[in-house]
Design a protein around this motif. Sequence first.
Motif, mmCIF file in Angstrom:
data_model
loop_
_atom_site.group_PDB
_atom_site.id
_atom_site.type_symbol
_atom_site.label_atom_id
_atom_site.label_comp_id
_atom_site.label_asym_id
_atom_site.label_seq_id
_atom_site.Cartn_x
_atom_site.Cartn_y
_atom_site.Cartn_z
ATOM 1 N N PHE A 1 -18.575 41.676 40.324
ATOM 2 C CA PHE A 1 -17.766 41.303 39.171
ATOM 3 C C PHE A 1 -18.557 41.021 38.054
ATOM 4 C CE2 PHE A 1 -14.147 39.410 41.990
ATOM 5 C CZ PHE A 1 -13.655 40.705 42.099
ATOM 6 N N GLY A 2 -19.814 40.680 37.983
ATOM 7 C CA GLY A 2 -20.565 40.404 37.026
ATOM 8 C C GLY A 2 -20.133 39.067 36.200
ATOM 9 N N ALA A 3 -20.157 39.106 34.665
ATOM 10 C CA ALA A 3 -20.120 38.006 33.962
ATOM 11 C C ALA A 3 -18.596 37.461 34.141
ATOM 12 C CB ALA A 3 -20.528 38.361 32.720
ATOM 13 N N PHE A 4 -17.680 38.055 34.479
ATOM 14 C CA PHE A 4 -16.321 37.679 34.369
ATOM 15 C C PHE A 4 -15.855 37.345 35.620
ATOM 16 C CE2 PHE A 4 -16.533 42.417 34.943
ATOM 17 C CZ PHE A 4 -15.705 42.663 36.058
ATOM 18 N N HIS A 5 -16.632 37.265 36.703
ATOM 19 C CA HIS A 5 -16.274 36.858 37.998
ATOM 20 C C HIS A 5 -15.256 35.491 37.949
ATOM 21 C CE1 HIS A 5 -19.767 34.359 38.238
ATOM 22 N NE2 HIS A 5 -19.204 33.570 39.268
ATOM 23 N N ARG A 6 -15.791 34.519 37.228
ATOM 24 C CA ARG A 6 -15.150 33.298 37.300
ATOM 25 C C ARG A 6 -13.747 33.246 36.741
ATOM 26 N NH1 ARG A 6 -19.794 32.353 35.195
ATOM 27 N NH2 ARG A 6 -21.223 30.720 35.942
ATOM 28 N N ARG A 7 -12.971 34.484 36.197
ATOM 29 C CA ARG A 7 -11.620 34.364 36.246
ATOM 30 C C ARG A 7 -10.786 34.883 37.617
ATOM 31 N NH1 ARG A 7 -9.452 37.753 31.456
ATOM 32 N NH2 ARG A 7 -7.361 36.960 32.480
ATOM 33 N N ILE A 8 -11.547 35.367 38.455
ATOM 34 C CA ILE A 8 -10.944 35.986 39.631
ATOM 35 C C ILE A 8 -11.024 35.022 40.524
ATOM 36 C CG2 ILE A 8 -11.141 37.630 41.273
ATOM 37 C CD1 ILE A 8 -12.288 39.520 39.052
ATOM 38 N N ARG A 9 -9.924 34.278 41.062
ATOM 39 C CA ARG A 9 -9.918 33.168 41.830
ATOM 40 C C ARG A 9 -9.429 33.573 43.110
ATOM 41 N NH1 ARG A 9 -9.777 28.393 38.446
ATOM 42 N NH2 ARG A 9 -11.038 28.951 36.742
ATOM 43 N N SER A 10 -10.563 34.012 43.985
ATOM 44 C CA SER A 10 -10.384 34.265 45.306
ATOM 45 C C SER A 10 -10.051 33.110 46.412
ATOM 46 C CB SER A 10 -11.530 35.099 45.956
ATOM 47 O OG SER A 10 -11.847 36.300 45.192
ATOM 48 N N ASN A 11 -9.153 33.376 47.383
ATOM 49 C CA ASN A 11 -8.624 32.481 48.231
ATOM 50 C C ASN A 11 -9.168 32.646 49.586
ATOM 51 O OD1 ASN A 11 -7.300 31.179 50.371
ATOM 52 N ND2 ASN A 11 -5.495 30.728 48.881
ATOM 53 N N LYS A 12 -10.536 32.174 50.080
ATOM 54 C CA LYS A 12 -11.112 32.489 51.021
ATOM 55 C C LYS A 12 -10.375 32.495 52.477
ATOM 56 C CE LYS A 12 -14.763 33.710 48.820
ATOM 57 N NZ LYS A 12 -15.176 35.029 48.731
#
Length: 363
Positions: free
Chosen positions: A327-338
């Motif tokens: 995801f690179g720099a924008f990965h924080r916006r993608i909230r994965s539910n483990k």
Amino acid sequence: MTRQFFNQINYSSSNEDSEAELRVLSLSSADRVVCITGSGARTLDLLTAAPKKIVSVDFNPTQNHLLALKLAAYKTLDYADFLGFLGVRKSNQRLGLLPELLPLLPNDSEIWWRKHVKTIERGVLYCGTWEKLLRYMSKTTFLRQRKIDGLWNAKDLESQKEFWLQHWSGPFLKRFLRLLSNRFLWTRVIREPGAKLIPKDFDVGGYLSSCIEKMAFHSLIRENPYANLLFRGRYTGQCVLPLHLREENFEQLKRFADRVEIVSMPIDEFLNRSLEKFDAFSLSDFSSYAPPETYARIWESVLRSAAPKARFCERFFLVKLDQQESFGAFHRRIRSNKRLEEELAEIDHTCLYSFRAGFISED
């Protein structure tokens, strides 16, 4: 080679379990959805939840021609003729039904199918490159037909597990799958461009072997549609059909078929052009065909067009990507539910995929 692959039907039946995906996306009648077309099966499965709109996107126009034909079949045929026309059931009436369907197709799809009536005559459900390969595989295992019948005749899951351990967990299946997963076969014979993205140290045969064993321990093989394709090359009479092929969903899909919009272009190009915001994204396993820079570019376009707290579901088959690296720099916006991702991997009837699923935050 790549041009040829993306100008033919490569997937024609269902190779993804949408029941797992529907749990993630939790679609409502107000939702606008983006879905990668593939065989069209996932788009049609998601339509059973009656969202407001599904935009089905694929840069392979032939896959979209297939979906357009399936949608026309819903609109025009009754359930029995529908199953016969697609190829779920035997029929000698397919070409006779075609004049009812052709006027409902977009011009480019109508032109394409008029040139490929032989494919329709044989039934389009098993016309894809991978479906043909699975049917060929099922024929090559004729010497083990009694072993396949044993799986079909298991009285319950425990009996099936026991039979599998006695007759299938030996070296035969592992050797067969290692032969099947030979990279020369994939790149030169099947001409699968995604094979180049599989890490060279990834044991494809071993992975497939573990997935199929998991399938045998997961649910009854005779009822599992993905196992039916793998072992029989078709859906048998005991198979529980994918959602969009079940009779209880047929009338709803007929009624809502016009809610599907088909777009033939790369998904990032479509999303960057679109002025709409979307509530859900069904992304399939696009990582199988997307080099790292393309993968990041697609996710950037998803973020740009996502409505607040849009849900997403992404699958990984043989190309597994680390979240932060991919995801690179924008990965924080993608909230994965483990927890949810692990649950999906457990309930998924294909037993082939790992998942990335969750929602997209606003910052």
